[in-house]
Scaffold this motif. Structure first.
Motif, PDB file in Angstrom:
ATOM      1  N   LEU A   1     -34.368 -34.367  17.956  1.00  0.00           N
ATOM      2  CA  LEU A   1     -34.320 -35.581  18.406  1.00  0.00           C
ATOM      3  C   LEU A   1     -35.549 -36.403  17.647  1.00  0.00           C
ATOM      4  CD1 LEU A   1     -34.166 -35.285  22.612  1.00  0.00           C
ATOM      5  CD2 LEU A   1     -32.371 -36.147  20.779  1.00  0.00           C
TER       6      LEU A   1
ATOM      7  N   GLU B   1     -34.596 -37.342  14.298  1.00  0.00           N
ATOM      8  CA  GLU B   1     -33.767 -38.340  14.293  1.00  0.00           C
ATOM      9  C   GLU B   1     -34.849 -39.448  14.211  1.00  0.00           C
ATOM     10  OE1 GLU B   1     -30.027 -39.146  16.361  1.00  0.00           O
ATOM     11  OE2 GLU B   1     -30.018 -37.152  16.868  1.00  0.00           O
TER      12      GLU B   1
ATOM     13  N   VAL C   1     -34.217 -47.563  17.743  1.00  0.00           N
ATOM     14  CA  VAL C   1     -33.331 -46.397  17.695  1.00  0.00           C
ATOM     15  C   VAL C   1     -32.141 -46.806  18.543  1.00  0.00           C
ATOM     16  CG1 VAL C   1     -35.281 -44.917  17.733  1.00  0.00           C
ATOM     17  CG2 VAL C   1     -34.331 -46.063  19.956  1.00  0.00           C
ATOM     18  N   SER C   2     -31.166 -45.957  18.577  1.00  0.00           N
ATOM     19  CA  SER C   2     -29.779 -46.457  19.407  1.00  0.00           C
ATOM     20  C   SER C   2     -30.149 -46.120  20.845  1.00  0.00           C
ATOM     21  CB  SER C   2     -28.718 -45.611  18.792  1.00  0.00           C
ATOM     22  OG  SER C   2     -28.888 -44.268  19.333  1.00  0.00           O
TER      23      SER C   2
ATOM     24  N   LYS D   1     -28.220 -44.453  22.833  1.00  0.00           N
ATOM     25  CA  LYS D   1     -28.141 -43.011  22.987  1.00  0.00           C
ATOM     26  C   LYS D   1     -29.302 -42.070  22.442  1.00  0.00           C
ATOM     27  CE  LYS D   1     -23.177 -42.727  23.260  1.00  0.00           C
ATOM     28  NZ  LYS D   1     -21.903 -42.052  23.001  1.00  0.00           N
ATOM     29  N   LEU D   2     -30.145 -42.383  21.471  1.00  0.00           N
ATOM     30  CA  LEU D   2     -31.166 -41.517  20.973  1.00  0.00           C
ATOM     31  C   LEU D   2     -32.407 -41.867  22.047  1.00  0.00           C
ATOM     32  CD1 LEU D   2     -32.628 -39.677  19.157  1.00  0.00           C
ATOM     33  CD2 LEU D   2     -33.085 -41.752  17.764  1.00  0.00           C
TER      34      LEU D   2
END
Length: 156
Positions: A10, A13, A32-33, A35-36
């Motif tokens: 994580l 990312e 960040v998305s 989901k992230l």
């Protein structure tokens, strides 16, 4: 939540998001998305801060695991002059990993820039926001966003 968190997929990312922000000249750590963002919050690696107004949160819904520090308040969305102080208090310092969420990702990007200018070192914007972008009919929540992605939220 300190700046020195053990390396995980994580956080790798997150590092990519930081690199992309630097290469494109973003004035904060990165974006960040949803989901992230949820994965980082669920893992205990980050603090999710909802910067929408109390009214938006009450009527539209909010992420239960998030904390609230409004970027602007009231129906006229008047800029919160205590935003940076409140953010620092809730985050536990300016080196905390903080993810800012608003309706569409626009106000949270402004808030991330202001926090960075005030000395925060790890403030990221959550892309798409809670409700997402407008579709061709002017509706939110049907093309992207936190709720559209099926991530946890509740409505009061």
């Amino acid at each position: 939540m300190t700046a020195e968190v053990e390396a995980t997929p994580l956080l790798a990312e997150l590092s990519k998001a930081r690199d992309q922000a630097q290469s494109t000249g973003l004035p904060f750590a990165g974006s960040v998305s949803p989901k992230l963002a949820w994965a980082l919050v669920s893992a205990g690696d980050a603090l999710l801060v909802d910067v929408r107004s109390a009214e938006e949160r009450a009527f539209v819904g909010a992420v239960p695991e998030g904390v609230h520090v409004p970027w602007a308040t009231g129906t006229s969305l008047t800029r919160n002059p205590r935003f940076v102080r409140e953010l620092e208090a809730k985050a536990g310092g300016k080196d905390a990993l903080v993810l800012l969420l608003c309706r569409s990702g626009n106000r949270s990007a402004q808030a991330a820039e202001a926090a960075t200018k005030a000395g925060f070192t790890q403030v990221f914007n959550v892309q798409e926001g809670f409700e997402g972008d407008l579709d061709h009919d002017g509706h939110r929540g049907v093309t992207n966003g936190w709720r559209f992605r099926g991530l946890p939220w509740r409505q009061s």
